[in-house]
Scaffold this active site. Sequence first.
Site, PDB file in Angstrom:
ATOM      1  CD  GLU A   1      -3.064  -1.070   2.181  1.00 26.58           C
ATOM      2  OE1 GLU A   1      -3.022  -0.164   3.044  1.00 26.58           O
ATOM      3  OE2 GLU A   1      -3.963  -1.941   2.166  1.00 26.58           O
TER       4      GLU A   1
ATOM      5  CD  GLU B   1      -3.741  -5.956   2.930  1.00 30.76           C
ATOM      6  OE1 GLU B   1      -4.671  -5.291   3.451  1.00 30.76           O
ATOM      7  OE2 GLU B   1      -2.545  -5.680   3.084  1.00 30.76           O
TER       8      GLU B   1
END
Length: 520
Positions: free
Chosen positions: A205, A326
């Site tokens: 991220e 995810e």
Amino acid sequence: MKFSRFFALCQNLNLIFCFGISLFSAGARAQENASVVVYVDRGGDTISRHIYGHFSEHLGRCIYDGLYVGEKSTIPNTNGMRNDVAEALRKIKIPNLRWPGGCFADTYHWKDGVGPKDQRAKIVNTWWGGSTEDNSFGTHEFLELCRQLKTEPYITGNVGSGTPQEMQQWVEYLNFDGVSPMSDWRKKNGQDSAWKIKYFGLGNEPWGCGGNMTPEHYADLFRQYATFVNNYNGKAVYKIAGGGNSDNYHWTETLMKNIPLNLLDGLGLHHYSVNWSNKSSATEFTDAQYVETMQKTILLEALVSKHAAIMDKYDPKKKVGLIIDEWGGWYDEESTGGVLYQQNTMRDAVLAGIALNIFNNHADRVRMANIAQTVNVLQAVILTKGDQMILTPTYHVFDLYSVHQDARLLPTDVRTDSFVFEKTSLPAVSCSASRDRRGATHVTLTNLDLRHSKKITVDLRGMTVQSVSGRILTAPNIRAHNTFEVPQTVKPAVFTGFSKKNNGLTVELPAASVVALEML
């Protein structure tokens, strides 16, 4: 046009609520009619077993107490790994395990977690609760866990606060069998031969907790770091870039445009089925919150389609895999159980069934997915409490769907009524199908309708059906869940709600259920 494709188009055009209103009367007239055509004589793409991957972060009780209790624990373990958890994960054939994060990855310095445990650096887990991390679970322990699970490691390196040299040395430590400072250190620490890991992520991220970067900046960093992720012993490292969040298509476009394909093997994507401003309790949610969770899950169809289309522009041969590393449900943290601990209900089972069907159906581009997270965190497949362990409804979906791993995807045409709630309309039935090496055809079906069963005709084109068997996961209440006191409230059962009809089936799919059928 397939309903799923039409639905995805509506999502992209922001027309889903209008679509829901227009289908209200049709849904009311035909609540129990749906059809699935499975083209058994077609197909070609393989459903990668890695779509059924998992994620373990140094977060709450996922690692400590969940996967790892230490060699001195009274809880039965092998080299510190919980025997009960390891056995349960082996049963569902988890193909890979992602570690050490997550946000934790970009503050993790791998050298802190190797060598004698009493000499390892203690650090503060600034992302998750400010707890002290003693690094007793590090590289060697993680790879011992993977050995016990018979699964492939997927390691995420530190781009946010690390250096190219640090990453290069970690890969050398992991993969080089010759003479070098890192391989010599590995041998000194008790591992003579290199592990030869394949999957390596470069940051997590980067648009958020991994550094709050722009896509242009991260693309340049990826090129730099990837240059020093070397291949050793003739085995190439599969390099995965930190991808965008949900509908951040600009991120995907920028990375695919600016990173040479010879440096890039996989591109990540994260998506949680959550309204961040209105998270619900894991067990005490309203019907409206259930519907909202399903909306966010079905959105995966549009997200995967559109990110894949952008990738196709720059990679028409589909070299680069879409890695959804995810995904899952995210609800209110419970007061006991640790950071981001939440229970798991039939809602989560339906969520998992829909998501995995979507990933299967996009097997041409989706090469890996990792549910968040394996034990005691978010949509976990296992919960632990002391020496007790329970399997969640999500675990049982992974068990039912394990038949798809490395099987040949079969095209399907799904036409379904809608589940209508107030002004929202959702396609009620989700499906994917495959044919394994034995010649068995598997069809997985979910019905997200809270109120109505669905009578479904399944037409198996190009197959003469000799025998049929099935299993089902359902419960009288969508909020049903397993507890340490009553651990088997939700569990699979033999499914008999079908009848053979010519070369197909008629299936009665109960409300809020997940079914797996096998045809020979």
